[in-house]
Design a protein around this motif. Structure first.
Motif, PDB file in Angstrom:
ATOM      1  N   ARG A 227      -4.010  -7.248   9.363  1.00 31.83           N
ATOM      2  CA  ARG A 227      -4.346  -7.329   7.933  1.00 31.83           C
ATOM      3  C   ARG A 227      -4.176  -5.985   7.239  1.00 31.83           C
ATOM      4  O   ARG A 227      -3.660  -5.913   6.120  1.00 31.83           O
ATOM      5  N   VAL A 228      -4.600  -4.910   7.892  1.00 35.68           N
ATOM      6  CA  VAL A 228      -4.450  -3.578   7.304  1.00 35.68           C
ATOM      7  C   VAL A 228      -2.964  -3.238   7.183  1.00 35.68           C
ATOM      8  O   VAL A 228      -2.517  -2.697   6.171  1.00 35.68           O
ATOM      9  N   SER A 229      -2.182  -3.598   8.183  1.00 37.83           N
ATOM     10  CA  SER A 229      -0.741  -3.354   8.145  1.00 37.83           C
ATOM     11  C   SER A 229      -0.082  -4.139   7.019  1.00 37.83           C
ATOM     12  O   SER A 229       0.836  -3.633   6.356  1.00 37.83           O
ATOM     13  N   ALA A 230      -0.526  -5.360   6.777  1.00 39.23           N
ATOM     14  CA  ALA A 230       0.028  -6.172   5.687  1.00 39.23           C
ATOM     15  C   ALA A 230      -0.248  -5.493   4.348  1.00 39.23           C
ATOM     16  O   ALA A 230       0.620  -5.476   3.464  1.00 39.23           O
ATOM     17  N   ARG A 231      -1.441  -4.915   4.198  1.00 37.45           N
ATOM     18  CA  ARG A 231      -1.740  -4.224   2.947  1.00 37.45           C
ATOM     19  C   ARG A 231      -0.875  -2.979   2.797  1.00 37.45           C
ATOM     20  O   ARG A 231      -0.372  -2.679   1.708  1.00 37.45           O
ATOM     21  N   LEU A 232      -0.650  -2.250   3.877  1.00 37.09           N
ATOM     22  CA  LEU A 232       0.213  -1.085   3.831  1.00 37.09           C
ATOM     23  C   LEU A 232       1.637  -1.489   3.443  1.00 37.09           C
ATOM     24  O   LEU A 232       2.269  -0.844   2.596  1.00 37.09           O
ATOM     25  N   SER A 233       2.125  -2.556   4.014  1.00 31.78           N
ATOM     26  CA  SER A 233       3.461  -3.050   3.687  1.00 31.78           C
ATOM     27  C   SER A 233       3.556  -3.427   2.209  1.00 31.78           C
ATOM     28  O   SER A 233       4.535  -3.100   1.529  1.00 31.78           O
ATOM     29  N   ASP A 234       2.542  -4.101   1.707  1.00 30.03           N
ATOM     30  CA  ASP A 234       2.515  -4.476   0.292  1.00 30.03           C
ATOM     31  C   ASP A 234       2.506  -3.236  -0.599  1.00 30.03           C
ATOM     32  O   ASP A 234       3.203  -3.173  -1.604  1.00 30.03           O
ATOM     33  N   THR A 235       1.736  -2.235  -0.210  1.00 34.08           N
ATOM     34  CA  THR A 235       1.668  -0.990  -0.973  1.00 34.08           C
ATOM     35  C   THR A 235       3.024  -0.296  -0.985  1.00 34.08           C
ATOM     36  O   THR A 235       3.473   0.192  -2.028  1.00 34.08           O
ATOM     37  N   GLU A 236       3.691  -0.258   0.164  1.00 37.71           N
ATOM     38  CA  GLU A 236       5.013   0.358   0.230  1.00 37.71           C
ATOM     39  C   GLU A 236       6.004  -0.400  -0.650  1.00 37.71           C
ATOM     40  O   GLU A 236       6.830   0.208  -1.332  1.00 37.71           O
ATOM     41  N   TYR A 237       5.936  -1.720  -0.653  1.00 34.99           N
ATOM     42  CA  TYR A 237       6.819  -2.532  -1.482  1.00 34.99           C
ATOM     43  C   TYR A 237       6.595  -2.226  -2.958  1.00 34.99           C
ATOM     44  O   TYR A 237       7.546  -2.028  -3.717  1.00 34.99           O
ATOM     45  N   ARG A 238       5.326  -2.164  -3.354  1.00 38.81           N
ATOM     46  CA  ARG A 238       5.013  -1.876  -4.757  1.00 38.81           C
ATOM     47  C   ARG A 238       5.476  -0.482  -5.157  1.00 38.81           C
ATOM     48  O   ARG A 238       6.007  -0.285  -6.243  1.00 38.81           O
ATOM     49  N   LEU A 239       5.281   0.487  -4.272  1.00 41.79           N
ATOM     50  CA  LEU A 239       5.709   1.848  -4.549  1.00 41.79           C
ATOM     51  C   LEU A 239       7.227   1.897  -4.702  1.00 41.79           C
ATOM     52  O   LEU A 239       7.749   2.535  -5.615  1.00 41.79           O
ATOM     53  N   ASN A 240       7.923   1.206  -3.836  1.00 40.19           N
ATOM     54  CA  ASN A 240       9.378   1.164  -3.920  1.00 40.19           C
ATOM     55  C   ASN A 240       9.820   0.507  -5.227  1.00 40.19           C
ATOM     56  O   ASN A 240      10.757   0.977  -5.881  1.00 40.19           O
ATOM     57  N   SER A 241       9.153  -0.553  -5.623  1.00 40.84           N
ATOM     58  CA  SER A 241       9.495  -1.238  -6.875  1.00 40.84           C
ATOM     59  C   SER A 241       9.293  -0.323  -8.075  1.00 40.84           C
ATOM     60  O   SER A 241      10.133  -0.270  -8.965  1.00 40.84           O
ATOM     61  N   VAL A 242       8.183   0.397  -8.083  1.00 40.05           N
ATOM     62  CA  VAL A 242       7.900   1.321  -9.184  1.00 40.05           C
ATOM     63  C   VAL A 242       8.923   2.446  -9.189  1.00 40.05           C
ATOM     64  O   VAL A 242       9.463   2.805 -10.235  1.00 40.05           O
TER      65      VAL A 242
END
Length: 163
Positions: A127-142
């Motif tokens: 679950r923590v890894s999924a949140r990290l992945s989501d954060t990386e995706y959002r950062l990349n999008s921004v």
């Protein structure tokens, strides 16, 4: 299982009912009023906080004392995973934006549970890894959006200079 903070939040959703009960035994229910601090930078306590109800603002303070918003947590979100899994103090702050109910788990309590039941630790890690992945995706999008805007601006400036 009785409806509880543990049974209702996503970080524990993949656990069996029996494992949820094990985690529930460690939960320290915490209630905050609007404006009340959940934790501050350098607090001498490593803990995982899972928001059950309400909203919690997580932020850092810049050198000039202004707030830099990291994220706003809603029901089911969590914070403190870095400090709880490493035992290190947090360098950010969390404040209730309204009335909040949280489940708080201390580092030592979770560490003991994970040593005894490593399958719980693996599911929490997922679950923590999924949140990290989501954060990386959002950062990349921004970053991509910002880069595209910069490229467009540069293109327009070049066209104006060439005309």
């Amino acid at each position: 299982m009785v409806d509880s903070c543990v049974s209702r939040v996503p970080i524990f959703a993949d656990l069996s009912v029996q494992d949820q009960q094990r985690v529930e035994e460690l939960a320290r229910p915490t209630y905050l009023r609007a404006g009340e601090s959940a934790y501050g930078a350098h607090d001498d306590l490593s803990q995982l906080m899972v928001l059950h109800t309400g909203r919690l603002k997580v932020f850092r303070l810049s050198a000039d004392g202004s707030e830099q918003l990291i994220r706003v947590l809603g029901p089911g979100d969590f914070t403190g995973e870095t400090s709880v899994f490493t035992g290190q103090r947090s360098d950010d702050y969390a404040t209730a934006l309204g009335e909040c109910q949280l489940c708080v788990f201390r580092h030592d309590d979770l560490e003991g549970l994970i040593r005894t039941h490593p399958e719980i630790g693996l599911k929490l890690l997922a679950r923590v890894s999924a949140r990290l992945s989501d954060t990386e995706y959002r950062l990349n999008s921004v970053s991509y959006t910002h880069l595209r805007a910069h490229e467009t601006d540069s293109y327009l400036v070049c066209r104006l200079l060439l005309e």
